[in-house]
Design a protein around this motif. Structure first.
Motif: not given
Length: 790
Positions: A247-275
């Motif tokens: 739980s400590a590892f899952l919630h602090s630095a790993t899997m649950v932040k994988a989705g956030v990482y993906l959104l941050m990574r693709l922000n320069p190409v998918l971001g800056d739109t109304v959607w």
């Protein structure tokens, strides 16, 4: 952009997997003390990637790797910038502390070695995910995190709750992984690139594509499922069935932040739109509120923290998509702060459970004197989670309000959402840090005392790091925050916020948050009861909906199976041959390529006519045979007739093969028929016979027409000329057929030999089984021969 030494970095990335191989062996010899040696693997990773910090601080991107499948432009490559480096340092740094914590928490557990292996595999999967440059590499590691988390969540597989939680996490995140795969394929189709480093410069091409929305929704499906966004949030709190180190590892630095990482990574190409700037804030804000309200309802320390993780992920998603100047900086700061204080608080919760015997906050109190180090770590982490100075969480919360505050209705709505969410997280943070340690001492199931160094070293270290990072904020921003914000934004960003309060709207909103949090904390029991009543009145929720969904899928599967798999061999064979007939006739009908009817040659020889006559006689024998054995033997006559034709027309090797195949087929069928309990005569109705006859004629005629169509096409001598020209030169053989079989088709021939070998073994087995049953029958009838039969 610079390149990293591929060999060293590859070995470092594989280090967790190598350590996972030796973990059980090492644990059998050293027990829980193996944690000290196994922690060296993530520590080595931390040190290696820390060496890139100077380059990354200068806004450089470090790439490396090697070709994996060159023909498909697939590579095993990595991309190290401010975003991936920060994640790597968090994963490996916190991972080293978690390995030590695991050794203390599960000391004496019979499956500790296996647990270490699972943790290291999970760590390696997450590291591979955040440094991946290749789309395929990203997806492989993405799915590997789902699989390894399934193993960790269901580690205590004897408990039904653990198995259910593991299955739920796998279904939700695995389904999201399929959506991500589809999204990556759409992006590949739009841009023509398969690497993130190349994709990051093609943002305009992607945003202007008519398939942009499809790509966005598919990527969000993967990210939202992994990072537990409402309404897919339910799997994450249920994952608390895993041991606390998970739980400590899952919630602090790993899997649950994988989705956030993906959104941050693709922000320069998918971001800056109304959607992007609508979907992410709405779902993120909703998740923030839902998570904190559900956290208030809980009394289990781990569940309280788990639901605030849901809310924190919602805040990160909301900030990533908000679109203001400070939003990316706020998301970066909060991600780092959350990793530090949440990892510490989860380890504190586990430490309390380990030493006091319970995680129920209503049954804890007065532990401050018995567990002073744990109390210090808990208070420091709670202060950071509450957004108070002098910890790093204060910088993150201030930046959040700098990012959100404006006078337009949209900004006011999300500012209010952030105040409520942060205020309720303030409540939970201090409820975990104060209620177990203050007040009158409560009798606990175990005599509470301070845990061993393996248990308190992790939370205390993370709390100290959160303090130092805030005090040395200029250095932290230079090395971590600014490079990460620049990578997420796609443009150079500089983070400057410090511990010195700046009079303004952000400070005022922080004070409002604290006051709101204190008021709710003082009425926590009443707030918990009120939320509990509301949720009971609502009744249905996504967690229950998941069970209903799985139950519905099972019922649908049973219904479909009853239709398509009724358990009747004759139905299966009829359907199969009907589909074969359709496959034969449909193309010829669709394209109008019916063959011309052949003309019987006027110069046909007597022996050729004799072969055809034999085939016809054999066919009649099959149709009119009164028992199955006669029909089987008669059926072999057809194959022998074909073999004779091959021999007459100059293909002796093919003829010999045909003789072998037919002989084996007759033998095997005869043996099988003798083993089956079949009726002596055919009991099919006239209707069934007509159906079978029609299907048989359709398939036979279809194959005949197909072969006629093929033979009437103009002969292309390319392959014949190729083999004739190169058999001698390449394979040094004069027999072209042999060369084709042994050299040009060597692998295929090997497969055919294997099939013949397996067939022969099957025949031998049938013969021996038959013989065994005969002996058994004799032994049953004659007691004197029973021992001999055995």
């Amino acid at each position: 952009m610079s390149a990293a030494a591929p060999g060293t970095t590859f070995i470092i990335l594989m280090l967790p997997f190598l350590a996972a191989l030796i973990a059980p062996w090492l644990t059998r010899r050293l027990g829980h003390n193996a944690a000290w040696l196994l922690a060296l693997a993530p520590l080595a990773i931390f040190i290696h990637f820390l060496g890139f910090s100077a380059e990354v601080a200068n806004r450089e991107i470090v790439t490396g790797g090697f070709k994996w499948v060159p023909s498909y432009n697939v590579s095993f490559s990595w991309l190290i910038d401010g975003l991936s480096l920060t994640f790597v340092l968090l994963i490996s740094g916190i991972g080293a502390l978690i390995m030590l914590y695991s050794g203390g928490y599960l000391k004496g557990h019979e499956n500790l070695g296996r647990f270490f292996s699972f943790m290291l595999l999970f760590m390696g999967a997450m590291l591979g995910l955040v440094v991946s440059d290749s789309f395929l590499m990203l997806f492989v590691f993405w799915e590997l995190t789902s699989i390894t988390s399934f193993l960790l969540i269901g580690f205590d597989h004897t408990r039904e709750a653990s198995r259910r939680a593991a299955l739920q996490a796998l279904v939700v995140t695995g389904g999201g992984g399929l959506a991500l795969l589809a999204g990556l394929l759409v992006i590949w189709n739009i841009t023509g690139v398969t690497q993130l480093s190349l994709l990051l410069i093609l943002g305009d091409d992607l945003r202007l594509s008519p398939f942009y929305l499809l790509a966005l929704l598919l990527v969000l499906g993967g990210a939202f499922s992994k990072s537990a966004q409402f309404p897919l949030h339910f799997w994450l709190p249920n994952a608390m069935e895993a041991p606390t180190p998970v739980s400590a590892f899952l919630h602090s630095a790993t899997m649950v932040k994988a989705g956030v990482y993906l959104l941050m990574r693709l922000n320069p190409v998918l971001g800056d739109t109304v959607w992007w700037e609508t979907i992410l804030p709405v779902f993120g804000g909703t998740t923030l509120i839902v998570g904190t309200l559900l956290a208030i309802r809980q009394t289990d320390l781990k569940l309280m923290l788990a639901y605030t993780t849901v809310s924190s992920l919602g805040l990160l998603v909301m900030l990533t998509g908000f679109g203001s100047d400070y939003a990316i900086s706020a998301a970066v700061l909060y991600l780092v702060a959350h990793s530090l204080f949440k990892g510490a608080l989860f380890m504190v919760a586990g430490l309390i459970d380990h030493e006091a015997g319970t995680r129920d906050v209503t049954k804890l109190g007065g532990l401050r004197t018995a567990m002073p180090i744990t109390f210090i770590a808990a208070m420091g982490a709670a202060i950071s989670m509450g957004g108070l100075p002098p910890f790093f969480g204060f910088l993150a919360k201030e930046e959040v309000y700098y990012a959100l505050w404006a006078t337009d209705p949209w900004s006011l709505i999300f500012t209010l959402v952030a105040i409520i969410g942060n205020g309720l997280m303030f409540v939970i943070g201090f409820a975990v840090a104060i209620k177990p340690f203050f007040g009158p001492k409560v009798e606990t199931p175990k005599h509470a005392h301070e845990g061993p160094v393996l248990l308190w070293l992790g939370p205390l270290t993370l709390t100290i790091v959160a303090l130092i990072a805030a005090i040395l904020s200029p250095f932290t921003h230079q090395m971590i925050s600014s490079p990460m914000a620049s990578a997420v934004a796609g443009t150079p960003e500089t983070v400057t916020i410090s511990l010195i309060p700046h009079i303004g709207a952000a400070l005022a909103l922080s004070l409002v948050t604290v006051v709101f949090g204190v008021l709710v904390y003082l009425k926590l029991d009443q707030a918990r009861a009120a939320i509990d009543r509301v949720l009971i009145a609502i009744g249905w929720g996504p967690d229950r909906g998941f069970d209903q969904f799985i139950s519905g899928i099972v019922r649908l599967s049973i219904a479909v199976t009853r239709i398509v798999q009724p358990g009747k061999l004759d139905v299966y064979m009829t359907v199969t041959f009907v589909m074969i007939a359709i496959a034969l006739y449909a193309p010829m009908a669709w394209y109008g390529e019916w063959p011309s009817m052949p003309v019987w040659p006027a110069d046909a020889q007597f022996h050729e006519l004799a072969v055809f006559a034999i085939a016809l006689v054999g066919l009649g024998a099959v149709i009119y045979a009164r028992d199955r054995l006669t029909a089987i033997v008669s059926l072999g006559v057809q194959g022998f007739a074909v073999a004779l034709l091959f021999m007459l027309f100059g293909a002796p090797d093919l003829s010999f093969t045909q003789f072998m195949v037919e002989t084996l087929a007759v033998v095997i069928l005869a043996l099988v028929m003798t083993r089956l309990r079949l009726s002596a005569s055919d009991h099919r109705s006239t209707r069934d016979k007509l159906i079978d006859m029609s299907v048989s004629l359709a398939c036979g005629t279809g194959f005949g027409l197909y072969l006629l169509s093929v033979t009437q096409q103009p002969f292309n001598p390319y392959l014949s000329e190729f083999f004739a020209a190169y058999s001698k030169i390449v394979a040094h053989g004069t027999n072209v057929v042999n060369v084709i079989l042994v050299d040009f088709r060597g692998t295929d021939t090997l497969g055919e030999i294997a099939v013949v070998m397996v067939t022969g073994l099957a025949v031998l087995s049938l013969i021996r089984i038959r013989s065994g049953f005969g002996n058994a029958a004799v032994a049953d009838n004659d007691p004197d021969q029973r021992e001999e039969a055995r």
